[in-house]
Motif scaffolding. Sequence first.
Motif, short mmCIF file in Angstrom:
data_model
loop_
_atom_site.label_atom_id
_atom_site.label_comp_id
_atom_site.label_asym_id
_atom_site.label_seq_id
_atom_site.Cartn_x
_atom_site.Cartn_y
_atom_site.Cartn_z
N ILE A 103 0.85 -1.20 0.00
CA ILE A 103 0.00 0.00 0.00
C ILE A 103 0.88 1.24 0.00
CG2 ILE A 103 -1.68 1.33 1.36
CD1 ILE A 103 -2.79 -1.40 2.31
N GLY A 104 1.96 1.21 0.79
CA GLY A 104 2.90 2.32 0.79
C GLY A 104 3.52 2.55 -0.58
N VAL A 105 3.84 1.48 -1.30
CA VAL A 105 4.40 1.61 -2.65
C VAL A 105 3.41 2.32 -3.56
CG1 VAL A 105 5.10 0.33 -4.70
CG2 VAL A 105 5.95 -0.37 -2.46
N LYS A 106 2.15 1.89 -3.52
CA LYS A 106 1.14 2.47 -4.41
C LYS A 106 0.89 3.94 -4.08
CE LYS A 106 -1.15 -1.94 -5.32
NZ LYS A 106 -0.74 -2.00 -6.73
N ARG A 107 1.09 4.30 -2.82
CA ARG A 107 0.91 5.70 -2.42
C ARG A 107 2.20 6.52 -2.52
NH1 ARG A 107 -2.62 4.51 3.05
NH2 ARG A 107 -4.69 4.41 2.08
N ARG A 108 3.28 5.85 -2.89
CA ARG A 108 4.60 6.48 -2.96
C ARG A 108 5.02 7.01 -1.58
NH1 ARG A 108 4.57 3.74 -6.78
NH2 ARG A 108 4.79 4.36 -8.96
N GLN A 135 9.52 -10.26 -2.95
CA GLN A 135 10.11 -10.04 -4.28
C GLN A 135 9.09 -9.43 -5.23
OE1 GLN A 135 12.11 -13.60 -5.59
NE2 GLN A 135 13.74 -13.38 -4.08
N ALA A 136 7.83 -9.85 -5.11
CA ALA A 136 6.78 -9.23 -5.91
C ALA A 136 6.63 -7.75 -5.54
CB ALA A 136 5.45 -9.96 -5.71
N LEU A 137 6.76 -7.46 -4.25
CA LEU A 137 6.74 -6.07 -3.79
C LEU A 137 7.89 -5.28 -4.41
CD1 LEU A 137 5.75 -3.84 -1.71
CD2 LEU A 137 7.44 -4.82 -0.14
N CYS A 138 9.07 -5.87 -4.43
CA CYS A 138 10.26 -5.22 -4.97
C CYS A 138 10.06 -4.83 -6.43
CB CYS A 138 11.46 -6.16 -4.81
SG CYS A 138 13.05 -5.39 -5.13
N ASP A 139 9.35 -5.69 -7.17
CA ASP A 139 9.11 -5.42 -8.59
C ASP A 139 8.25 -4.17 -8.80
OD1 ASP A 139 10.59 -7.61 -9.31
OD2 ASP A 139 8.86 -8.95 -9.51
N GLU A 140 7.54 -3.74 -7.75
CA GLU A 140 6.64 -2.60 -7.87
C GLU A 140 7.28 -1.29 -7.41
OE1 GLU A 140 3.64 -2.88 -9.26
OE2 GLU A 140 4.12 -4.99 -9.60
N PHE A 141 8.52 -1.33 -6.96
CA PHE A 141 9.14 -0.13 -6.39
C PHE A 141 9.20 1.03 -7.38
CE2 PHE A 141 11.86 -2.35 -2.90
CZ PHE A 141 10.73 -2.44 -2.11
N GLY A 142 9.55 0.75 -8.61
CA GLY A 142 9.59 1.79 -9.64
C GLY A 142 10.42 2.99 -9.23
#
Length: 417
Positions: free
Chosen positions: A355-360, A389-396
């Motif tokens: 959720i933090g990733v999606k909210r930056r 690892q799936a989370l890591c792929d979303e870091f962008g």
Amino acid sequence: MELAERRRALGYSQEKLAELLGVDRTTVGRWESGRVAPQPPQRRGLAAALEVGLQELDILLKPPRAAGQATAGHQSSDPPSAGDPDEMIRREFLRILTVSGALTVLPVEEAEALTEGVRQGVPADFARMNSHLWQVYQLARSKGSVYPVVRDQLTTLNEALAGNRGSARALLSAAADLFQLAGEVAFDGNRYSDAAASYSLAASVSKDAQAYDLWACALVRHAYVDMSEQRYRQAAQMLGAAERLADRGDSNLSTRHWVASVQAEACAGLGDLDACERAMDRAEAVRDLTADSVNGGWLRFDGTRLAEERGSRYLQLGRLDLAENTLRDALEQTALASGQSYRRRGAVLTGLAAIGVKRRDVEQVLEYGREAIELARSSGSGYVARRLQALCDEFGPLSRDHRVAELGAEIAVLSTR
């Protein structure tokens, strides 16, 4: 398969793999060309990123001909052992499938002639042992540590199936139970093909035993393999079959409610919020059943995980506020307290980090991501490592923050096996 082929099969570019491992792209290129070999500190991270063991990595790093010779040599000389769980699963399951299949079609005297001298087993003993193994699996920090015991139980069950002189139904039910446990261990270790084979075998044997609830649970677990690879339509078809089987099973058991809970995940993957909510509501009805609705083994769904599951479904659907509130509430449950279920707590923490990733929101990513990494390290759970690892792929773009980059480097070296 050479190193570059394995990388491409997992969908990584050289740049992406280099980023995961904290090296330059040209370094990955030199590894793939064979000009240089990874240094010892880099090998474990590379193996984890490629989802292989260190021995398999050695084969990938060799020229194709040498790799083929090494594989052939291994197949011809090495027996399965506690330290080689993949071979144990493949070979032992084939043995038991062959024997149980023969017992269902051969007259009793012919089956006995095939297996003269093999000791008999008592179905109740296997049921009790299987129940104990499920408890050990649930409590074990490292799920892979259960493999040697499961292997021994498979071997003993194989002998009992072969030497059985009466009805094989009870033993077949015990076998279907054990196959599902072995599939769970394989799934946690990121061995999807072994897990799928285990669940397929469990379903086949459950059918022979006319055990509808066991059969439905095997299909539910197989659906998880499809969903782990984002094949949600195939999972939904599998779950539809499981739902029909559960309707023919014991109405006092929670099987149909578990099916509904997993159907909610498939619906979320397909982007259908209404169908997801309806499925979750059906799953919630498990609270109307008695405590006897579960057995603690192949059927463990009692509704205690519904909060975290609902939160995960909302996250899949992009409903971030709903997801965050639900996951935070789930994290406060006693069962998810620090020191309790490493796998469940790790999954919820990863969800909150996502959720933090999606909210930056870098601080939220770091807060929950770091604790999830510690849990993955402590438990050796391949499941939590894969979620990270799936989370890591979303870091962008967040990877530009050096703290997030460091978090990604820590995730890259986690073992998913």
